[in-house]
Scaffold this motif. Structure first.
Motif, mmCIF file in Angstrom:
data_model
loop_
_atom_site.group_PDB
_atom_site.id
_atom_site.type_symbol
_atom_site.label_atom_id
_atom_site.label_comp_id
_atom_site.label_asym_id
_atom_site.label_seq_id
_atom_site.Cartn_x
_atom_site.Cartn_y
_atom_site.Cartn_z
ATOM 1 N N THR A 194 53.141 30.124 117.422
ATOM 2 C CA THR A 194 52.472 30.830 118.648
ATOM 3 C C THR A 194 51.275 29.991 119.094
ATOM 4 O OG1 THR A 194 53.560 32.929 118.127
ATOM 5 C CG2 THR A 194 51.902 32.972 119.708
ATOM 6 N N LEU A 195 51.435 29.484 120.259
ATOM 7 C CA LEU A 195 50.281 28.809 120.725
ATOM 8 C C LEU A 195 48.760 29.777 120.947
ATOM 9 C CD1 LEU A 195 51.949 26.129 122.978
ATOM 10 C CD2 LEU A 195 51.231 25.675 120.740
ATOM 11 N N ARG A 196 47.858 29.534 120.626
ATOM 12 C CA ARG A 196 46.699 30.279 120.756
ATOM 13 C C ARG A 196 46.180 29.940 122.222
ATOM 14 N NH1 ARG A 196 43.802 28.211 115.380
ATOM 15 N NH2 ARG A 196 45.171 29.459 114.105
ATOM 16 N N PRO A 197 45.384 30.768 122.890
ATOM 17 C CA PRO A 197 44.947 30.747 124.118
ATOM 18 C C PRO A 197 44.124 29.356 124.151
ATOM 19 C CG PRO A 197 44.878 33.052 123.422
ATOM 20 C CD PRO A 197 45.084 32.231 122.280
ATOM 21 N N GLY A 198 44.133 28.729 125.202
ATOM 22 C CA GLY A 198 43.493 27.408 125.424
ATOM 23 C C GLY A 198 44.257 26.560 126.453
ATOM 24 N N ARG A 199 43.727 25.228 126.523
ATOM 25 C CA ARG A 199 44.313 24.188 127.255
ATOM 26 C C ARG A 199 45.182 23.263 126.206
ATOM 27 N NH1 ARG A 199 43.803 22.341 132.131
ATOM 28 N NH2 ARG A 199 43.366 20.357 131.639
ATOM 29 N N TYR A 200 46.318 22.858 126.701
ATOM 30 C CA TYR A 200 47.243 21.924 125.859
ATOM 31 C C TYR A 200 47.615 20.736 126.755
ATOM 32 C CZ TYR A 200 47.248 25.709 122.462
ATOM 33 O OH TYR A 200 46.789 26.638 121.426
ATOM 34 N N ARG A 201 47.678 19.608 126.153
ATOM 35 C CA ARG A 201 48.288 18.418 126.826
ATOM 36 C C ARG A 201 49.707 17.856 125.957
ATOM 37 N NH1 ARG A 201 47.524 12.769 125.236
ATOM 38 N NH2 ARG A 201 46.286 13.613 123.456
ATOM 39 N N LEU A 202 50.641 17.846 126.961
ATOM 40 C CA LEU A 202 51.800 17.613 126.393
ATOM 41 C C LEU A 202 52.219 16.244 126.922
ATOM 42 C CD1 LEU A 202 54.514 18.728 125.137
ATOM 43 C CD2 LEU A 202 55.288 19.340 127.377
ATOM 44 N N LEU A 203 52.892 15.287 125.934
ATOM 45 C CA LEU A 203 53.260 13.820 126.424
ATOM 46 C C LEU A 203 54.564 13.687 125.732
ATOM 47 C CD1 LEU A 203 52.357 11.080 127.173
ATOM 48 C CD2 LEU A 203 51.577 10.692 124.754
ATOM 49 N N ALA A 204 55.527 12.757 126.508
ATOM 50 C CA ALA A 204 56.973 12.615 126.346
ATOM 51 C C ALA A 204 57.017 10.890 126.036
ATOM 52 C CB ALA A 204 57.716 13.084 127.298
ATOM 53 N N THR A 205 58.005 10.564 125.186
ATOM 54 C CA THR A 205 58.175 9.403 124.840
ATOM 55 C C THR A 205 59.558 9.201 124.874
ATOM 56 O OG1 THR A 205 55.990 8.722 123.598
ATOM 57 C CG2 THR A 205 57.493 7.285 123.368
ATOM 58 N N TYR A 206 60.155 8.033 125.719
ATOM 59 C CA TYR A 206 61.675 7.855 125.525
ATOM 60 C C TYR A 206 61.698 6.465 124.557
ATOM 61 C CZ TYR A 206 66.094 5.548 126.386
ATOM 62 O OH TYR A 206 67.218 4.924 126.267
ATOM 63 N N PHE A 207 62.636 6.592 123.688
ATOM 64 C CA PHE A 207 62.781 5.358 122.687
ATOM 65 C C PHE A 207 64.193 4.925 122.578
ATOM 66 C CE2 PHE A 207 63.241 8.985 120.033
ATOM 67 C CZ PHE A 207 64.466 8.719 119.271
ATOM 68 N N ASN A 208 64.657 3.882 122.251
ATOM 69 C CA ASN A 208 65.804 3.369 122.095
ATOM 70 C C ASN A 208 65.813 2.206 120.913
ATOM 71 O OD1 ASN A 208 68.482 2.172 122.009
ATOM 72 N ND2 ASN A 208 68.600 2.356 124.395
ATOM 73 N N ASN A 209 66.183 2.639 119.897
ATOM 74 C CA ASN A 209 66.079 1.691 118.721
ATOM 75 C C ASN A 209 67.299 0.526 118.414
ATOM 76 O OD1 ASN A 209 63.765 2.745 117.782
ATOM 77 N ND2 ASN A 209 64.774 4.569 117.030
ATOM 78 N N LEU A 210 68.292 0.666 119.699
ATOM 79 C CA LEU A 210 69.431 -0.180 119.386
ATOM 80 C C LEU A 210 69.003 -1.754 118.884
ATOM 81 C CD1 LEU A 210 72.343 -0.163 119.975
ATOM 82 C CD2 LEU A 210 72.054 -1.398 122.320
ATOM 83 N N PRO A 211 68.058 -2.215 119.532
ATOM 84 C CA PRO A 211 67.867 -3.769 118.928
ATOM 85 C C PRO A 211 67.792 -3.998 117.507
ATOM 86 C CG PRO A 211 66.246 -3.340 120.825
ATOM 87 C CD PRO A 211 67.061 -2.040 120.440
ATOM 88 N N SER A 212 67.209 -2.956 116.773
ATOM 89 C CA SER A 212 67.074 -2.802 115.282
ATOM 90 C C SER A 212 68.478 -2.553 114.669
ATOM 91 C CB SER A 212 65.853 -2.119 114.897
ATOM 92 O OG SER A 212 66.168 -0.576 114.920
ATOM 93 N N LEU A 213 69.345 -1.741 115.391
ATOM 94 C CA LEU A 213 70.610 -1.439 114.683
ATOM 95 C C LEU A 213 71.740 -2.328 114.891
ATOM 96 C CD1 LEU A 213 70.041 2.230 115.813
ATOM 97 C CD2 LEU A 213 69.482 1.325 113.767
ATOM 98 N N VAL A 214 71.703 -3.389 115.651
ATOM 99 C CA VAL A 214 72.767 -4.269 115.886
ATOM 100 C C VAL A 214 72.861 -5.563 115.057
ATOM 101 C CG1 VAL A 214 73.298 -3.371 118.025
ATOM 102 C CG2 VAL A 214 71.917 -5.332 118.081
#
Length: 182
Positions: free
Chosen positions: A131-151
């Motif tokens: 449970t998040l406590r009262p306060g300000r929060y920062r959210l960040l998203a990252t898209y990744f694709n590991n295909l080059p290392s898997l072929v």
């Protein structure tokens, strides 16, 4: 022919030499509310948009994952910049691409072709067991694709025959802030 160096958010193909325009995309993230009550689920939406002039292929898996071949990772930080623990992530087995007889056909048939202006994304909740406590929060998203290392090297070379590039480089969203109140 060498591709020109372009500032972010440019995503390149596997090869530095190609006659195909590189995939150009943005990852947009938003919290659907600016303020949540303690214990309330944090609802987020993220999408990958083709902001370039040519189509590109992308792995359709954009769920919040860990250890997969592609997806979106969400990271949550408190106001001081400390990571918030307790995130729940799924883990789906990575396909064994080295055993795919025709990788180009696999990509053409199973991946999305995102044309200029189109977007693909998800509306979901930030997965946490705390449970998040009262306060300000920062959210960040990252898209990744590991295909080059898997072929295999031969598969990587064969991808030059695809009519469009493959989105393989990491994308990062802008920070999204929200507040939790009592």
């Amino acid at each position: 022919m060498n591709l020109p160096i372009v500032l972010l958010p440019v995503l390149l193909l596997f090869s530095a030499e190609t006659n195909i325009q590189p995939a150009i995309a943005n990852l947009e993230l938003q919290s659907l509310k600016a303020e949540y009550r303690a214990g309330e689920k944090i609802q987020v939406e993220y999408k990958i948009q083709n902001v370039g002039g040519a189509p590109f292929y992308m792995n359709p898996n954009v769920a919040q994952v860990g250890g997969m071949d592609a997806g979106v990772r969400l990271a949550l930080f408190d106001e001081a910049g400390n990571p918030v623990s307790g995130q729940i992530v799924g883990d789906v087995p990575v396909p064994d691409y080295s055993k795919v007889p025709d990788l180009c056909a696999y990509i053409r048939e199973r991946w999305l072709l995102l044309r200029p202006g189109m977007f693909y994304g998800l509306n979901t909740y930030y997965p946490t067991i705390v449970t998040l406590r009262p306060g300000r929060y920062r959210l960040l998203a990252t898209y990744f694709n590991n295909l080059p290392s898997l072929v295999t090297p031969a598969q990587r070379e064969s991808m030059d025959s695809l009519p469009y590039p493959v989105l393989v480089k990491e994308l990062q969203s802008r920070d999204v802030w929200f507040t939790v109140v009592k």
